[in-house]
Design a protein around this motif. Sequence first.
Motif, PDB file in Angstrom:
ATOM      1  N   GLY A   1      11.243  -5.522 -11.566  1.00 51.97           N
ATOM      2  CA  GLY A   1      12.641  -5.439 -11.165  1.00 51.97           C
ATOM      3  C   GLY A   1      12.776  -5.545  -9.667  1.00 51.97           C
ATOM      4  O   GLY A   1      11.861  -5.988  -8.973  1.00 51.97           O
ATOM      5  N   ASP A   2      13.924  -5.109  -9.165  1.00 46.33           N
ATOM      6  CA  ASP A   2      14.195  -5.225  -7.730  1.00 46.33           C
ATOM      7  C   ASP A   2      13.307  -4.317  -6.885  1.00 46.33           C
ATOM      8  O   ASP A   2      12.873  -4.691  -5.806  1.00 46.33           O
ATOM      9  N   ALA A   3      13.051  -3.125  -7.371  1.00 44.33           N
ATOM     10  CA  ALA A   3      12.210  -2.179  -6.626  1.00 44.33           C
ATOM     11  C   ALA A   3      10.736  -2.451  -6.923  1.00 44.33           C
ATOM     12  O   ALA A   3      10.386  -3.068  -7.926  1.00 44.33           O
ATOM     13  N   ALA A   4       9.878  -1.954  -6.043  1.00 43.75           N
ATOM     14  CA  ALA A   4       8.430  -2.119  -6.230  1.00 43.75           C
ATOM     15  C   ALA A   4       7.824  -0.950  -7.002  1.00 43.75           C
ATOM     16  O   ALA A   4       6.931  -1.131  -7.823  1.00 43.75           O
ATOM     17  N   TYR A   5       8.325   0.270  -6.724  1.00 40.89           N
ATOM     18  CA  TYR A   5       7.774   1.469  -7.337  1.00 40.89           C
ATOM     19  C   TYR A   5       8.891   2.425  -7.736  1.00 40.89           C
ATOM     20  O   TYR A   5       9.948   2.459  -7.101  1.00 40.89           O
ATOM     21  N   MET A   6       8.632   3.212  -8.752  1.00 46.45           N
ATOM     22  CA  MET A   6       9.534   4.284  -9.177  1.00 46.45           C
ATOM     23  C   MET A   6       8.761   5.584  -9.031  1.00 46.45           C
ATOM     24  O   MET A   6       7.674   5.742  -9.596  1.00 46.45           O
ATOM     25  N   LEU A   7       9.329   6.505  -8.279  1.00 48.09           N
ATOM     26  CA  LEU A   7       8.724   7.814  -8.079  1.00 48.09           C
ATOM     27  C   LEU A   7       9.502   8.843  -8.885  1.00 48.09           C
ATOM     28  O   LEU A   7      10.719   8.731  -9.027  1.00 48.09           O
ATOM     29  N   PHE A   8       8.802   9.845  -9.380  1.00 46.03           N
ATOM     30  CA  PHE A   8       9.462  11.009  -9.976  1.00 46.03           C
ATOM     31  C   PHE A   8       9.121  12.170  -9.072  1.00 46.03           C
ATOM     32  O   PHE A   8       7.943  12.435  -8.808  1.00 46.03           O
ATOM     33  N   VAL A   9      10.151  12.846  -8.576  1.00 50.17           N
ATOM     34  CA  VAL A   9       9.931  13.919  -7.603  1.00 50.17           C
ATOM     35  C   VAL A   9      10.591  15.201  -8.066  1.00 50.17           C
ATOM     36  O   VAL A   9      11.555  15.180  -8.831  1.00 50.17           O
ATOM     37  N   ARG A  10      10.053  16.330  -7.593  1.00 50.74           N
ATOM     38  CA  ARG A  10      10.640  17.657  -7.842  1.00 50.74           C
ATOM     39  C   ARG A  10      10.665  18.421  -6.526  1.00 50.74           C
ATOM     40  O   ARG A  10       9.656  18.482  -5.814  1.00 50.74           O
TER      41      ARG A  10
ATOM     42  N   ASN B   1       0.811  -1.217   0.000  1.00 47.33           N
ATOM     43  CA  ASN B   1       0.000   0.000   0.000  1.00 47.33           C
ATOM     44  C   ASN B   1       0.846   1.270   0.000  1.00 47.33           C
ATOM     45  O   ASN B   1       0.382   2.332   0.404  1.00 47.33           O
ATOM     46  N   ALA B   2       2.084   1.172  -0.458  1.00 46.88           N
ATOM     47  CA  ALA B   2       2.982   2.334  -0.469  1.00 46.88           C
ATOM     48  C   ALA B   2       2.374   3.532  -1.211  1.00 46.88           C
ATOM     49  O   ALA B   2       2.471   4.659  -0.713  1.00 46.88           O
ATOM     50  N   PRO B   3       1.767   3.342  -2.393  1.00 50.13           N
ATOM     51  CA  PRO B   3       1.210   4.519  -3.080  1.00 50.13           C
ATOM     52  C   PRO B   3       0.211   5.298  -2.219  1.00 50.13           C
ATOM     53  O   PRO B   3       0.230   6.530  -2.212  1.00 50.13           O
ATOM     54  N   GLU B   4      -0.630   4.590  -1.486  1.00 46.68           N
ATOM     55  CA  GLU B   4      -1.599   5.266  -0.633  1.00 46.68           C
ATOM     56  C   GLU B   4      -0.911   5.992   0.525  1.00 46.68           C
ATOM     57  O   GLU B   4      -1.336   7.068   0.935  1.00 46.68           O
ATOM     58  N   LEU B   5       0.156   5.410   1.030  1.00 45.39           N
ATOM     59  CA  LEU B   5       0.852   5.978   2.187  1.00 45.39           C
ATOM     60  C   LEU B   5       1.657   7.229   1.841  1.00 45.39           C
ATOM     61  O   LEU B   5       1.931   8.048   2.721  1.00 45.39           O
ATOM     62  N   ILE B   6       2.046   7.386   0.564  1.00 45.71           N
ATOM     63  CA  ILE B   6       2.863   8.542   0.169  1.00 45.71           C
ATOM     64  C   ILE B   6       2.108   9.526  -0.727  1.00 45.71           C
ATOM     65  O   ILE B   6       2.670  10.536  -1.149  1.00 45.71           O
ATOM     66  N   ALA B   7       0.854   9.247  -0.985  1.00 48.47           N
ATOM     67  CA  ALA B   7       0.063  10.100  -1.899  1.00 48.47           C
ATOM     68  C   ALA B   7      -0.040  11.546  -1.407  1.00 48.47           C
ATOM     69  O   ALA B   7      -0.194  12.458  -2.218  1.00 48.47           O
ATOM     70  N   ASN B   8       0.083  11.762  -0.125  1.00 49.96           N
ATOM     71  CA  ASN B   8      -0.043  13.121   0.432  1.00 49.96           C
ATOM     72  C   ASN B   8       1.230  13.951   0.280  1.00 49.96           C
ATOM     73  O   ASN B   8       1.225  15.138   0.581  1.00 49.96           O
TER      74      ASN B   8
END
Length: 159
Positions: free
Chosen positions: A110-119, A91-98
């Motif tokens: 791949g090895d990671a579950a999610y890739m984020l793009f941040v600014r 549930n990482a997407p829900e936990l970091i959506a804010n």
Amino acid sequence: MASDDQTSARAFGDDADAAILRELAVNARATLADLSAVSKLSVSATQARVRRLEAKGAITGYRAIIDPETVGKPLAAFVEITPLDPGQPDNAPELIANLDEIEACHSIAGDAAYMLFVRVATPRDLERLIRDIRSAASVNTRTTVVLQSFFEHRPLGPA
């Protein structure tokens, strides 16, 4: 035999729909007259097509593309996240959506579950954001800072 462009256009609509979508992808502020010219339909027929494309979900919205440097967020990075415990809920997407600095979150192979793009504005802000991500979602992170972007926000046209 139909060309690839004609075949793919028919897969979701026709050549007029494809022309409308291509033009709106490049310029979301295109007028009905502009769209009429590229679709080779009357203005009223073009307006009906745009409404139909919106209703079908082919057009999901219109947006401005903001220059990140102008608004004070010149530092971009990709952040891979991997759960600390593989057995924890996914549930990482829900936990970091804010976290507003996260512009995109993609589930990846791949090895990671999610890739984020941040600014963010500064390296310190990136450090704080990574801490916030780790804390909120109980994940490990791997960060790659973007040095220069040659292109992004490319217009998406029909297949």
